[in-house]
Design a protein around this motif. Sequence first.
Motif, PDB file in Angstrom:
ATOM      1  N   GLN A  72     -54.738 -81.397  22.035  1.00 39.57           N
ATOM      2  CA  GLN A  72     -54.657 -82.298  23.181  1.00 39.57           C
ATOM      3  C   GLN A  72     -55.587 -83.501  23.056  1.00 39.57           C
ATOM      4  O   GLN A  72     -55.641 -84.345  23.940  1.00 39.57           O
ATOM      5  CB  GLN A  72     -54.981 -81.526  24.463  1.00 39.57           C
ATOM      6  CG  GLN A  72     -54.108 -80.306  24.678  1.00 39.57           C
ATOM      7  CD  GLN A  72     -52.624 -80.615  24.532  1.00 39.57           C
ATOM      8  OE1 GLN A  72     -52.123 -81.593  25.108  1.00 39.57           O
ATOM      9  NE2 GLN A  72     -51.921 -79.799  23.748  1.00 39.57           N
ATOM     10  N   SER A  73     -56.333 -83.581  21.965  1.00 40.29           N
ATOM     11  CA  SER A  73     -57.244 -84.701  21.756  1.00 40.29           C
ATOM     12  C   SER A  73     -56.852 -85.445  20.490  1.00 40.29           C
ATOM     13  O   SER A  73     -55.888 -85.090  19.812  1.00 40.29           O
ATOM     14  CB  SER A  73     -58.690 -84.190  21.640  1.00 40.29           C
ATOM     15  OG  SER A  73     -58.866 -83.509  20.405  1.00 40.29           O
TER      16      SER A  73
ATOM     17  N   ARG B 151     -54.782 -75.016  20.102  1.00 38.47           N
ATOM     18  CA  ARG B 151     -54.168 -75.556  21.325  1.00 38.47           C
ATOM     19  C   ARG B 151     -55.103 -76.541  22.015  1.00 38.47           C
ATOM     20  O   ARG B 151     -54.654 -77.538  22.600  1.00 38.47           O
ATOM     21  CB  ARG B 151     -53.802 -74.405  22.268  1.00 38.47           C
ATOM     22  CG  ARG B 151     -52.605 -73.585  21.793  1.00 38.47           C
ATOM     23  CD  ARG B 151     -52.140 -72.623  22.866  1.00 38.47           C
ATOM     24  NE  ARG B 151     -53.097 -71.545  23.066  1.00 38.47           N
ATOM     25  CZ  ARG B 151     -53.080 -70.390  22.402  1.00 38.47           C
ATOM     26  NH1 ARG B 151     -52.155 -70.189  21.473  1.00 38.47           N
ATOM     27  NH2 ARG B 151     -53.965 -69.458  22.653  1.00 38.47           N
TER      28      ARG B 151
ATOM     29  N   SER C 299     -49.308 -81.382  19.947  1.00 40.75           N
ATOM     30  CA  SER C 299     -49.948 -82.590  20.450  1.00 40.75           C
ATOM     31  C   SER C 299     -48.935 -83.537  21.077  1.00 40.75           C
ATOM     32  O   SER C 299     -47.719 -83.328  21.012  1.00 40.75           O
ATOM     33  CB  SER C 299     -50.672 -83.314  19.314  1.00 40.75           C
ATOM     34  OG  SER C 299     -49.742 -83.948  18.452  1.00 40.75           O
ATOM     35  N   ARG C 300     -49.452 -84.631  21.649  1.00 45.20           N
ATOM     36  CA  ARG C 300     -48.574 -85.653  22.225  1.00 45.20           C
ATOM     37  C   ARG C 300     -47.829 -86.420  21.147  1.00 45.20           C
ATOM     38  O   ARG C 300     -46.930 -87.201  21.435  1.00 45.20           O
ATOM     39  CB  ARG C 300     -49.414 -86.612  23.078  1.00 45.20           C
ATOM     40  CG  ARG C 300     -49.892 -85.987  24.385  1.00 45.20           C
ATOM     41  CD  ARG C 300     -50.924 -86.834  25.077  1.00 45.20           C
ATOM     42  NE  ARG C 300     -52.198 -86.813  24.372  1.00 45.20           N
ATOM     43  CZ  ARG C 300     -53.310 -87.416  24.806  1.00 45.20           C
ATOM     44  NH1 ARG C 300     -53.288 -88.087  25.939  1.00 45.20           N
ATOM     45  NH2 ARG C 300     -54.430 -87.341  24.115  1.00 45.20           N
TER      46      ARG C 300
END
Length: 323
Positions: free
Chosen positions: A45-46, A41, A71-72
């Motif tokens: 995010q990176s 998690r 993720s995005r």
Amino acid sequence: MESDVRPVVKNAPSAMIREPLRMEFVEGVSPSMRSVEAVMREVAQSEVPVLLLAEPGAGKKATARRVHDLSRRGRQTFRVVSCAALDKSVDLAGPAGWLDEGTVFLEEVAELSREGQAWLIQALTARGLAQGSANDGRAHRQARLICGSARDLEAEVGAGNLREDLYYRICGVCLRIPPLRQRREDIPILMEHFLRKYGRDFQRPVPMLSGETQRLFQEYSWPRNVRELENAAKAIVALGDETVAMDGLRAMLLRPDLGGNGSRISLKQASRAASREAEKEIILRALTRTRWNRRRAAQELQISYKALLYKLKQMGCSEYEAS
């Protein structure tokens, strides 16, 4: 039915680059998997490259997909690239459009030849990938890189099989996925998931496993990990009878020559044995109903008379004559 592999690159073999259908990641309850999921998690995010190390069948591909989904980039393309076939299947001097956008999972990166490694470094450098910069304005126009390997890549670097500069490019965060035998608390959850999955796929009721079967699965060492557990669940649902399925599975899993660690047999082999046992039982039931009239039994089983004779010979029943 939709295929589980769809080519996503023009003129590229589907065995090399593919976009698999959505894979379901099953969250565990074991402490080791809880730790893994917490890191997943965080890294999702990176844009830092992720290296997944695990034994075959432990779930590297599903883990990579989970990182992508969190993720995005979750709504972009997720591609799986077979490194064993990569430098044998494409013109290494040509473009690599699959490195644009989405997430790319390089499967078994240690399988790349030296030529393939050099090409990959050039391709990554040209696109500014594997640098781990989340602030780069180009980041979301280029692929996020996740690599997987069943080998110790540091040892591969030391042995001269893997380029050190490539290793440091792909190893932004190294995540080790524990084998199934080290997270036995997750076995019931995974088994329930696979039983439900194949119940839907085969349009069969989801079986409730007996206590004996559950105990056997808890004690088995699962040398081929989650993939082997899935094969067992598939066999049980496909046969529609836990007793029949486990006749074959139990005989294989409890063999005394396994030395207690299951290293000499797989559930894939055991599943085949279970299938043979089920087939034998179905044939014998048909023959009993037809009073051993083999032609009538063959019609009922929807196979040819010759095929039935062959199966009876395999079962050691060829001496019986038709009534």
